[in-house]
Design a protein around this motif. Structure first.
Motif, PDB file in Angstrom:
ATOM      1  N   ARG A  47      50.063 -33.540  31.712  1.00  0.00           N
ATOM      2  CA  ARG A  47      51.430 -33.809  32.198  1.00  0.00           C
ATOM      3  C   ARG A  47      51.424 -34.447  33.569  1.00  0.00           C
ATOM      4  NH1 ARG A  47      56.804 -31.957  30.984  1.00  0.00           N
ATOM      5  NH2 ARG A  47      58.041 -33.090  32.510  1.00  0.00           N
ATOM      6  N   ILE A  48      50.574 -33.938  34.430  1.00  0.00           N
ATOM      7  CA  ILE A  48      50.534 -34.451  35.812  1.00  0.00           C
ATOM      8  C   ILE A  48      49.909 -35.838  35.869  1.00  0.00           C
ATOM      9  CG2 ILE A  48      49.442 -34.058  38.052  1.00  0.00           C
ATOM     10  CD1 ILE A  48      50.109 -31.112  37.674  1.00  0.00           C
ATOM     11  N   SER A  49      48.970 -36.137  34.955  1.00  0.00           N
ATOM     12  CA  SER A  49      48.324 -37.449  34.999  1.00  0.00           C
ATOM     13  C   SER A  49      49.194 -38.582  34.474  1.00  0.00           C
ATOM     14  CB  SER A  49      47.042 -37.503  34.206  1.00  0.00           C
ATOM     15  OG  SER A  49      46.516 -36.345  33.814  1.00  0.00           O
ATOM     16  N   LYS A  50      50.351 -38.267  33.928  1.00  0.00           N
ATOM     17  CA  LYS A  50      51.232 -39.330  33.404  1.00  0.00           C
ATOM     18  C   LYS A  50      51.650 -40.286  34.484  1.00  0.00           C
ATOM     19  CE  LYS A  50      53.364 -37.052  29.491  1.00  0.00           C
ATOM     20  NZ  LYS A  50      54.608 -36.617  28.915  1.00  0.00           N
ATOM     21  N   SER A  64      46.284 -33.846  45.121  1.00  0.00           N
ATOM     22  CA  SER A  64      46.728 -35.032  44.386  1.00  0.00           C
ATOM     23  C   SER A  64      48.026 -34.777  43.614  1.00  0.00           C
ATOM     24  CB  SER A  64      45.641 -35.488  43.419  1.00  0.00           C
ATOM     25  OG  SER A  64      45.398 -34.478  42.468  1.00  0.00           O
ATOM     26  N   PHE A  65      48.515 -33.541  43.607  1.00  0.00           N
ATOM     27  CA  PHE A  65      49.749 -33.210  42.883  1.00  0.00           C
ATOM     28  C   PHE A  65      50.967 -33.640  43.668  1.00  0.00           C
ATOM     29  CE2 PHE A  65      48.260 -29.262  40.293  1.00  0.00           C
ATOM     30  CZ  PHE A  65      47.333 -30.051  39.649  1.00  0.00           C
ATOM     31  N   GLU A  66      51.962 -34.035  42.933  1.00  0.00           N
ATOM     32  CA  GLU A  66      53.260 -34.296  43.536  1.00  0.00           C
ATOM     33  C   GLU A  66      53.798 -32.948  44.016  1.00  0.00           C
ATOM     34  OE1 GLU A  66      57.379 -35.787  41.724  1.00  0.00           O
ATOM     35  OE2 GLU A  66      55.633 -37.019  41.173  1.00  0.00           O
ATOM     36  N   VAL A  67      54.349 -32.897  45.191  1.00  0.00           N
ATOM     37  CA  VAL A  67      54.782 -31.634  45.781  1.00  0.00           C
ATOM     38  C   VAL A  67      55.780 -30.885  44.887  1.00  0.00           C
ATOM     39  CG1 VAL A  67      56.674 -32.557  47.189  1.00  0.00           C
ATOM     40  CG2 VAL A  67      55.438 -30.527  47.956  1.00  0.00           C
ATOM     41  N   ASP A  68      56.631 -31.609  44.172  1.00  0.00           N
ATOM     42  CA  ASP A  68      57.619 -30.954  43.314  1.00  0.00           C
ATOM     43  C   ASP A  68      56.997 -30.352  42.055  1.00  0.00           C
ATOM     44  OD1 ASP A  68      59.693 -31.508  45.051  1.00  0.00           O
ATOM     45  OD2 ASP A  68      60.229 -33.379  44.042  1.00  0.00           O
ATOM     46  N   ALA A  69      55.747 -30.713  41.749  1.00  0.00           N
ATOM     47  CA  ALA A  69      55.083 -30.168  40.563  1.00  0.00           C
ATOM     48  C   ALA A  69      54.323 -28.884  40.865  1.00  0.00           C
ATOM     49  CB  ALA A  69      54.123 -31.203  39.990  1.00  0.00           C
ATOM     50  N   ILE A  70      54.070 -28.604  42.120  1.00  0.00           N
ATOM     51  CA  ILE A  70      53.211 -27.475  42.465  1.00  0.00           C
ATOM     52  C   ILE A  70      53.797 -26.131  42.035  1.00  0.00           C
ATOM     53  CG2 ILE A  70      52.160 -26.197  44.377  1.00  0.00           C
ATOM     54  CD1 ILE A  70      51.708 -28.936  45.730  1.00  0.00           C
ATOM     55  N   MET A  71      55.030 -25.847  42.370  1.00  0.00           N
ATOM     56  CA  MET A  71      55.601 -24.543  42.022  1.00  0.00           C
ATOM     57  C   MET A  71      55.733 -24.335  40.518  1.00  0.00           C
ATOM     58  SD  MET A  71      55.540 -22.633  44.535  1.00  0.00           S
ATOM     59  CE  MET A  71      56.252 -21.231  43.710  1.00  0.00           C
ATOM     60  N   PRO A  72      56.179 -25.328  39.746  1.00  0.00           N
ATOM     61  CA  PRO A  72      56.197 -25.116  38.292  1.00  0.00           C
ATOM     62  C   PRO A  72      54.799 -24.850  37.713  1.00  0.00           C
ATOM     63  CG  PRO A  72      57.633 -26.929  38.851  1.00  0.00           C
ATOM     64  CD  PRO A  72      56.878 -26.564  40.107  1.00  0.00           C
TER      65      PRO A  72
END
Length: 97
Positions: free
Chosen positions: A94-97, A3-11
């Protein structure tokens, strides 16, 4: 992570990795200090006590004085788990925003 945005995974991975590496480094440093000084944590704290009391007596560090005197002093495992929970809760918020 689906469910994560791909750009959020590495951070996210980098943040958790940095937390774990920091905890491991601290544990290694504490063990090295134990060996180098011959003092375990209790003896080290006792030797540091007079210095801290002088620092607290200046009134410049009221928050630190409160924590040292009144806070629960948790073992390394519990401290690690709580810190990791704080980090993961922050990531989730942060991710749920």
């Amino acid at each position: 992570m689906d469910s994560f945005e791909v750009d959020a995974i590495m951070p996210v991975v980098t943040a958790v990795d940095a937390y774990v590496i920091g905890a491991v480094r601290r544990e290694i440093a504490e063990r090295r200090a134990d060996r180098a000084t011959g003092m375990d944590e209790r003896h080290w704290q006792a030797s540091l006590g007079p210095y801290l009391e002088r620092a607290f007596a200046t009134g410049r560090f009221p928050a630190l004085a409160t924590v040292v005197h009144d806070a629960a002093h948790l073992d390394a495992d519990r401290t690690f788990r709580m810190g990791l929970d704080f980090l993961l809760d922050g990531i989730e918020a942060r991710i749920s925003k």
